[in-house]
Design a protein around this motif. Structure first.
Motif, short mmCIF file in Angstrom:
data_model
loop_
_atom_site.label_atom_id
_atom_site.label_comp_id
_atom_site.label_asym_id
_atom_site.label_seq_id
_atom_site.Cartn_x
_atom_site.Cartn_y
_atom_site.Cartn_z
N ALA A 1 74.75 28.28 38.71
CA ALA A 1 74.18 27.71 39.94
C ALA A 1 72.70 28.04 40.05
N LEU A 2 72.34 29.27 39.75
CA LEU A 2 70.93 29.66 39.82
C LEU A 2 70.10 28.85 38.84
N CYS A 3 70.57 28.76 37.60
CA CYS A 3 69.77 28.08 36.58
C CYS A 3 69.67 26.58 36.88
N ALA A 4 70.72 25.99 37.46
CA ALA A 4 70.66 24.57 37.85
C ALA A 4 69.59 24.37 38.94
N ALA A 5 69.57 25.26 39.92
CA ALA A 5 68.57 25.15 40.98
C ALA A 5 67.16 25.36 40.44
N MET A 6 67.03 26.30 39.53
CA MET A 6 65.71 26.53 38.92
C MET A 6 65.25 25.29 38.15
N LYS A 7 66.19 24.70 37.39
CA LYS A 7 65.88 23.49 36.62
C LYS A 7 65.42 22.37 37.56
N ILE B 1 62.20 38.42 45.39
CA ILE B 1 62.39 38.56 43.94
C ILE B 1 61.58 39.78 43.48
N THR B 2 61.73 40.18 42.21
CA THR B 2 61.01 41.35 41.72
C THR B 2 59.88 40.92 40.79
N PRO B 3 58.64 41.34 41.08
CA PRO B 3 57.52 40.97 40.21
C PRO B 3 57.47 41.86 38.96
N SER B 4 56.91 41.32 37.88
CA SER B 4 56.94 41.99 36.58
C SER B 4 56.15 43.29 36.56
N SER B 5 55.19 43.46 37.46
CA SER B 5 54.35 44.67 37.39
C SER B 5 55.17 45.95 37.45
N VAL B 6 56.28 45.92 38.18
CA VAL B 6 57.04 47.17 38.33
C VAL B 6 57.80 47.55 37.06
N PHE B 7 57.89 46.63 36.11
CA PHE B 7 58.61 46.94 34.86
C PHE B 7 57.66 47.31 33.73
N ASP B 8 56.38 47.40 34.04
CA ASP B 8 55.37 47.69 33.03
C ASP B 8 54.81 49.07 33.34
N PRO B 9 54.97 50.05 32.41
CA PRO B 9 54.47 51.40 32.69
C PRO B 9 53.00 51.39 33.09
N GLU B 10 52.22 50.43 32.57
CA GLU B 10 50.80 50.37 32.96
C GLU B 10 50.58 49.45 34.15
N GLY B 11 51.63 48.76 34.62
CA GLY B 11 51.48 47.88 35.78
C GLY B 11 50.62 46.65 35.52
N GLN B 12 50.44 46.27 34.24
CA GLN B 12 49.51 45.19 33.90
C GLN B 12 50.16 43.80 33.94
N ASN B 13 51.45 43.73 33.62
CA ASN B 13 52.10 42.42 33.51
C ASN B 13 52.32 41.83 34.90
N ARG B 14 51.59 40.75 35.24
CA ARG B 14 51.66 40.18 36.59
C ARG B 14 52.08 38.71 36.56
N ARG B 15 52.73 38.26 35.47
CA ARG B 15 52.96 36.82 35.34
C ARG B 15 54.44 36.44 35.44
N SER B 16 55.34 37.42 35.48
CA SER B 16 56.77 37.09 35.44
C SER B 16 57.50 37.60 36.68
N ILE B 17 58.71 37.12 36.84
CA ILE B 17 59.57 37.60 37.94
C ILE B 17 61.00 37.79 37.42
N ARG B 18 61.72 38.70 38.07
CA ARG B 18 63.14 38.89 37.77
C ARG B 18 63.93 38.37 38.96
N ILE B 19 64.94 37.53 38.67
CA ILE B 19 65.78 36.95 39.73
C ILE B 19 67.23 37.37 39.48
N ASN B 20 67.83 38.00 40.48
CA ASN B 20 69.23 38.43 40.37
C ASN B 20 70.16 37.31 40.83
N PHE B 21 71.31 37.16 40.12
CA PHE B 21 72.25 36.10 40.52
C PHE B 21 73.65 36.61 40.85
N THR B 22 73.85 37.94 40.89
CA THR B 22 75.22 38.42 41.09
C THR B 22 75.60 38.65 42.55
N LEU B 23 74.60 38.84 43.41
CA LEU B 23 74.92 39.26 44.78
C LEU B 23 75.18 38.09 45.72
#
Lengths: 399, 399
Positions: free
Chosen positions: A303-309, A352-374
């Motif tokens: 369902a998430l991927c269909a909506a994203m598409k 949603i969660t921005p990519s900066s928090v997953f980068d030890p240097e905090g540099q990656n600012r172009r991606s997002i993480r989207i959860n679909f289980t909740l």
């Protein structure tokens, strides 16, 4: 009154955390930022019965200090559950931890000094970064999918390599069999430890599970497992997080060293939770609930991927994950700053969660993480509609 | 295969641990070394009912990830339980921990760098030394009973002072009201933190409890508690250790900093255990079992001290403790090495704890800690008979 300074590592935090905290105040918010299981999957009535029986029938196991390394019955069960043909495990290979997070904390305590090197799959799990921050390590990012990635070079000189091979948090990526074999081989060649963090190992929606690096690293017919992999599992995704039960499977000398660290961390994990975990496995309850979890989460991923598409196709690139809890999407527009997108998204009522928090240097600012289980499919679709509005606003607005 | 070196602090251990581990193999051993409660004091049937109800009636609290800082209902209850006239506490003053041990670990994480100074009541609780060893602090011993002890000098320049005012482990000593007031005053004057570790605070056998340093440190009529004391409590001694429930009561900025450290340590404490703890307090169960615990342990303390008086009077000096779990005895013969006594004692079938493990430098070799809560009066008397034989053998045998 001025008091003594806090430890240095505490100043090394990401300011996006405050944004998340404020998100809790927004009414009607659709939260696609966390990594939470759906509470409807919990077998409440069965667990209530098991909890009562654990205390009444095994009061010493449930109510006394458990052995630091865990209840023998649970360690034996985990050893048996992860044994495969050609790899022998016993309780000496198993440590019970207070959730998967504690295993990360203990590994940091026994292997890291300030400035120690970690080779970490990039982007990396936020919780691991949190667990190791007090030890102040340095990260060498591993992009396993890059053409020029060389595992032996990556693992040379590090205290350990850190990977989430099954549906990595946050990328949702499945590390291929060939990549697993190459990492294991590199661990053997370089003589370093290889941490296999596996919270999503049962959440395969489209295929049978790939072999664990733990299994691949076993030297056949050599007795008790003594290889380089430090495997970490948890009950949080397959049963319920509130029990706080995780486990480490590793070489006996790593287990005894982790036990020394656990003694000074929380002495032992709740015996009550350990007994419930044992009985959930032994009674078949854990395996019984899994098919329901898989079909629920598979439908939500779809369902998430269909909506994203339907809405986000011109703005983001992503791969449909074949398991786990997350879709990782990268903006087509290189100037997109997803920290800014988060603020717009909260304004629209979605998180949603921005990519900066997953980068030890905090540099990656172009991606997002989207959860679909909740969230259910309707909420996921509405969340993506809101996110699309936010993304267009972010692009339109110079920051 | 040579693997990466373990962290330095792991080499800094006491070799007496191996002796303890081998003690588990001795059949018929009378164990007076640990600090264990008597399992007969646990209200098994009530706790079984509470466990079942916690899951069935509060599935989200029991089975989801709890908030890092703890369930709001339990934090509110602890805040209320520790409030007194003139000192206001709310949930912002309370963190729930995975046993008392985790509070020590978290305090080390937020306040210690390698080489940081701790002023510690001497002799000191072994578990605190274990918890802080990974942060590699330096200890300044405080002998509160010494004539020349000056609290302001002792607390100047330290990250925190560590005390167990109620029946200190291992010495069994009750810190007097005057000494408490002097420590609190010194904490105010020097601006440092004062850790009040209080696992035995309910185990008073002969008198009413003295006021906590937490209470003494409150500035009257100044709103929410914001003083220098970091108070640590636990359910392990008053209900059952297997739940792994402890708590910190402190200034709100200390709580939020400890929460950051807890997030990377185990994410949260078991919601199931927290709900059971709440319901045990709220239903009156915890208060209901206390009189039975007190009368059982009082009788055992008396039996132990009577046996010591009958057999050990010419060999050791001790004070009868007015609470807690331990008698601390010091050899009259200055040449007695209690590490050697432990080996003789094991040979005789009794286990006690030698003083070396409670000294950060491992230098104190003249005292022993004897536990009286786990064994019945007959076993305690037999244990002392065996210990007496061992002590005479140690004196007779040049090492």
């Amino acid at each position: 009154m001025k008091r003594p300074a806090f430890a240095n590592w505490l100043s090394d935090t990401n300011d996006i955390t405050q944004t998340f905290l404020s998100a809790g105040q927004i009414s009607g918010l659709i939260n696609m930022a966390g990594g939470l299981p759906d509470p409807s999957t919990w077998p409440v009535s069965d667990l209530s019965d098991l909890a009562a029986a654990a205390v009444a029938q095994h009061p010493h196991e449930a109510l006394a200090y458990a052995p630091i390394e865990g209840l023998p019955v649970l360690r034996d069960l985990i050893a048996q559950r992860f044994s495969v043909h050609g790899m022998r495990l016993t309780r000496e290979n198993v440590l019970i931890t207070t959730g998967g997070m504690q295993a990360l904390d203990l590994i940091g305590k026994v292997l890291l000094e300030p400035g120690s090197l970690i080779a970490a799959q990039s982007p990396a799990y936020l919780g691991a970064l949190d667990a190791w921050r007090p030890r102040q390590p340095i990260y060498r990012p591993m992009r396993l999918e890059a053409n020029d990635f060389d595992p032996v070079t990556a693992l040379t000189g590090v205290q350990f390599a850190y990977t989430v091979p099954n549906f990595s948090n946050p990328s949702g990526r499945l590390v291929s069999l060939a990549e697993r074999q190459a990492l294991v081989e590199a661990a053997h060649v370089t003589g370093t430890w290889l941490v296999e963090d596996d919270p999503y190992g049962t959440l395969y929606y489209d295929s049978a599970p790939l072999p664990r690096m733990l299994t691949l690293s076993a030297q056949r017919d050599e007795g008790l497992y003594d290889g380089p992999v430090i495997y970490m599992g948890t009950l949080s995704k397959e049963l319920a997080p509130g029990l706080r039960i995780g486990w480490v499977v590793a070489a006996p000398n790593m287990i005894t060293t982790l036990v020394t660290a656990k003694q000074g961390s929380d002495m032992s994990t709740s015996g009550l939770s350990q007994r419930i975990a044992h009985d959930s496995f032994a009674s078949g309850l854990t395996d019984h609930v899994l098919p329901n979890i898989l079909s629920l989460y598979r439908a939500r991923r779809d369902a998430l991927c269909a909506a994203m598409k339907a809405h986000l196709d011109d703005l983001f690139d992503w791969q449909v994950p074949s398991g786990g809890m997350f879709v990782w999407a990268t903006a087509r527009d290189a100037s997109m700053n997803t920290d800014h997108l988060l603020r717009e998204a909260l304004f629209q009522g979605v998180c949603i969660t921005p990519s900066s928090v997953f980068d030890p240097e905090g540099q990656n600012r172009r991606s997002i993480r989207i959860n679909f289980t909740l969230n259910d499919p309707d909420k996921l679709a509405e969340g993506i509609r809101r996110l699309t509005v936010a993304a267009r606003a972010t692009i339109a607005k110079p920051q």
